[in-house]
Scaffold this motif. Structure first.
Motif, mmCIF file in Angstrom:
data_model
loop_
_atom_site.group_PDB
_atom_site.id
_atom_site.type_symbol
_atom_site.label_atom_id
_atom_site.label_comp_id
_atom_site.label_asym_id
_atom_site.label_seq_id
_atom_site.Cartn_x
_atom_site.Cartn_y
_atom_site.Cartn_z
ATOM 1 N N SER A 47 0.986 -1.108 -0.118
ATOM 2 C CA SER A 47 0.054 0.098 0.054
ATOM 3 C C SER A 47 0.844 1.152 -0.161
ATOM 4 N N ARG A 73 -7.058 0.789 -8.616
ATOM 5 C CA ARG A 73 -8.324 1.614 -7.993
ATOM 6 C C ARG A 73 -9.539 0.383 -7.948
ATOM 7 N N ASN A 76 -8.991 -4.089 -3.761
ATOM 8 C CA ASN A 76 -8.584 -3.519 -2.662
ATOM 9 C C ASN A 76 -7.133 -3.776 -2.165
#
Length: 115
Positions: A47, A73, A76
Motif C-alpha cells: 500500500s 483503484r 482492494n
C-alpha cells in the motif's frame, strides 16, 4: 530513460529515503524478507508503494488516466498484495531486486494481463 524507468528510480529512492527515517519506522526489505512477512505487513508495504507511486506520478509525470492507478483503484489492498505475491513467486529469478523495484513491473503485468 523511459517514464516507467524514471518512476521506478524515483519510487526506489523514496523507499530508500523512508527506510532511513527512524521515527516513521519504515524499513527496506529485500524480496526474500518481504515474502517472509505476515500478510498485514506485506499489505502495508505494498500500500505504501502504491501511495508513493500515485504521489510521484501526480507530482512529476501526471497522466490523466494512468493505467496502473486506474487498475489498482479497482482492487482492494488485499487483492493487490495477493496478486503481487503471486507474481513475485512466479518470478524467482527477479528476487535479487527489491519489492519496490518489482512492484511497478508487476502492476504493469497484472493490469495488462489480469494475471
Amino acid at each position: 530513460m523511459t517514464a516507467i524507468k524514471a518512476l521506478r528510480a524515483i519510487v526506489t529512492g523514496i523507499v530508500l529515503a523512508c527506510a532511513s527515517a527512524a521515527p516513521a519506522g519504515a524499513e527496506f526489505w529485500q524480496t526474500q524478507v518481504f515474502l517472509q512477512q505476515p500478510q498485514d505487513h506485506q499489505r502495508a508495504y505494498v500500500s505504501g508503494l502504491l501511495d508513493m507511486y500515485q504521489h510521484t506520478r501526480a507530482a512529476l509525470a501526471p497522466v490523466p488516466r494512468d493505467p496502473i492507478w486506474e487498475c489498482a483503484r479497482q482492487m482492494n489492498g488485499e487483492a493487490i498484495r495477493a496478486r503481487f505475491i503471486e507474481w513475485v513467486l512466479a518470478e524467482p529469478a527477479l528476487w535479487r531486486f527489491s519489492p519496490a523495484d518489482l512492484f511497478l513491473q508487476a502492476m504493469q503485468d497484472i493490469c495488462r494481463t489480469g494475471r
